[in-house]
Design a protein around this motif. Sequence first.
Motif, mmCIF file in Angstrom:
data_model
loop_
_atom_site.group_PDB
_atom_site.id
_atom_site.type_symbol
_atom_site.label_atom_id
_atom_site.label_comp_id
_atom_site.label_asym_id
_atom_site.label_seq_id
_atom_site.Cartn_x
_atom_site.Cartn_y
_atom_site.Cartn_z
ATOM 1 N N PHE A 179 12.388 3.283 -5.119
ATOM 2 C CA PHE A 179 12.155 1.855 -5.353
ATOM 3 C C PHE A 179 10.707 1.488 -5.048
ATOM 4 O O PHE A 179 9.964 2.267 -4.455
ATOM 5 N N SER A 180 10.328 0.282 -5.442
ATOM 6 C CA SER A 180 8.906 -0.043 -5.445
ATOM 7 C C SER A 180 8.524 -1.305 -4.690
ATOM 8 O O SER A 180 7.376 -1.729 -4.752
ATOM 9 N N SER A 181 9.465 -1.900 -3.965
ATOM 10 C CA SER A 181 9.122 -3.069 -3.149
ATOM 11 C C SER A 181 10.176 -3.269 -2.077
ATOM 12 O O SER A 181 11.300 -2.756 -2.170
ATOM 13 N N MET A 182 9.825 -4.051 -1.073
ATOM 14 C CA MET A 182 10.773 -4.342 0.007
ATOM 15 C C MET A 182 11.918 -5.229 -0.470
ATOM 16 O O MET A 182 12.950 -5.311 0.200
ATOM 17 N N GLU A 183 11.756 -5.883 -1.584
ATOM 18 C CA GLU A 183 12.841 -6.700 -2.127
ATOM 19 C C GLU A 183 14.048 -5.861 -2.505
ATOM 20 O O GLU A 183 15.160 -6.372 -2.615
ATOM 21 N N GLU A 184 13.834 -4.565 -2.708
ATOM 22 C CA GLU A 184 14.926 -3.665 -3.050
ATOM 23 C C GLU A 184 15.596 -3.055 -1.821
ATOM 24 O O GLU A 184 16.620 -2.373 -1.941
ATOM 25 N N VAL A 185 15.034 -3.301 -0.658
ATOM 26 C CA VAL A 185 15.597 -2.764 0.590
ATOM 27 C C VAL A 185 16.644 -3.744 1.100
ATOM 28 O O VAL A 185 16.325 -4.809 1.621
ATOM 29 N N LYS B 154 6.499 -11.163 6.215
ATOM 30 C CA LYS B 154 7.772 -11.238 5.499
ATOM 31 C C LYS B 154 8.908 -10.770 6.414
ATOM 32 O O LYS B 154 8.677 -10.111 7.424
ATOM 33 N N TYR B 155 10.147 -11.100 6.010
ATOM 34 C CA TYR B 155 11.308 -10.801 6.849
ATOM 35 C C TYR B 155 12.376 -10.010 6.096
ATOM 36 O O TYR B 155 12.555 -10.173 4.891
ATOM 37 N N LEU B 156 13.074 -9.182 6.863
ATOM 38 C CA LEU B 156 14.314 -8.532 6.431
ATOM 39 C C LEU B 156 15.398 -8.855 7.450
ATOM 40 O O LEU B 156 15.097 -9.034 8.641
ATOM 41 N N LYS C 175 0.841 -1.205 0.000
ATOM 42 C CA LYS C 175 0.000 0.000 0.000
ATOM 43 C C LYS C 175 0.870 1.247 0.000
ATOM 44 O O LYS C 175 0.582 2.230 -0.704
ATOM 45 N N TYR C 176 1.965 1.206 0.767
ATOM 46 C CA TYR C 176 2.886 2.344 0.782
ATOM 47 C C TYR C 176 3.546 2.535 -0.578
ATOM 48 O O TYR C 176 3.584 3.654 -1.107
ATOM 49 N N PHE C 177 4.079 1.467 -1.149
ATOM 50 C CA PHE C 177 4.791 1.600 -2.428
ATOM 51 C C PHE C 177 3.868 2.019 -3.574
ATOM 52 O O PHE C 177 4.337 2.516 -4.598
#
Length: 230
Positions: free
Chosen positions: A69-75, A208-210, A58-60
């Motif tokens: 960037f457009s997803s947490m995969e890029e963080v 999901k995890y980081l 929702k944020y992206f």
Amino acid sequence: MPIGYSNWKNFCLDLRDTELYTWQLDKGIAITSGDGVYGIPYVVEGYGIIYNDAIMQKYFALSSKAVSFSSMEEVDNFDKLKAVVEDMTRHKDDLEIEGVFASTSFGSGEDWRWQTHLANVPVYFAFRDKNISDTDTLDFTYAENYKNIFDLYIGNSCTIPTTLSKKSVSDSMEEFALEKAAIVQNGNWAWSQIASVEDNKVLEENVKYLPLYMGIDGEESQGLCIGTAF
């Protein structure tokens, strides 16, 4: 754990010839001394930064977001995480959250996530960079990095900082489950905590995890922290 063994080694039985030890597939994670085996892990667990992917998407999707960037995969490092988190704070009304992070619980007995789990990361990198053995003196080389992620947690929380001493892990998991917050630090056991909250809003597939990013060189290739219980 190695520290526990050092405290209790005079009372530990050598387990190398037990049937239990034959069941262990990865014998490299046992506690050993010389030829002896004195600790056998019964569970392997991982921990890091948990996020609700539905809120992140929702944020992206916001046209007014500040990051490129457009997803947490890029963080993949602290700077990117900080940019996302601080911008989400500015957009918390749009995202219908009270804060980005759930409570950083400081109640008595409730600070293990910061004393051990979070602190393990700067300690690990100090061991790596200085080739420290367990007999050397450890200076807190990455104290500022540790402080930075702590400040990020507290400064972008759904909880007023002055009330954190009254907060528990259960409180923070409830805040996450009820979507008052989008992110919480915890481990792979957290789903049972989230799912057990009455009126839980978080779907299992959105958990999901980081890794625990805090701005240390090389963290882009870092994975989740993995530990054992004996």
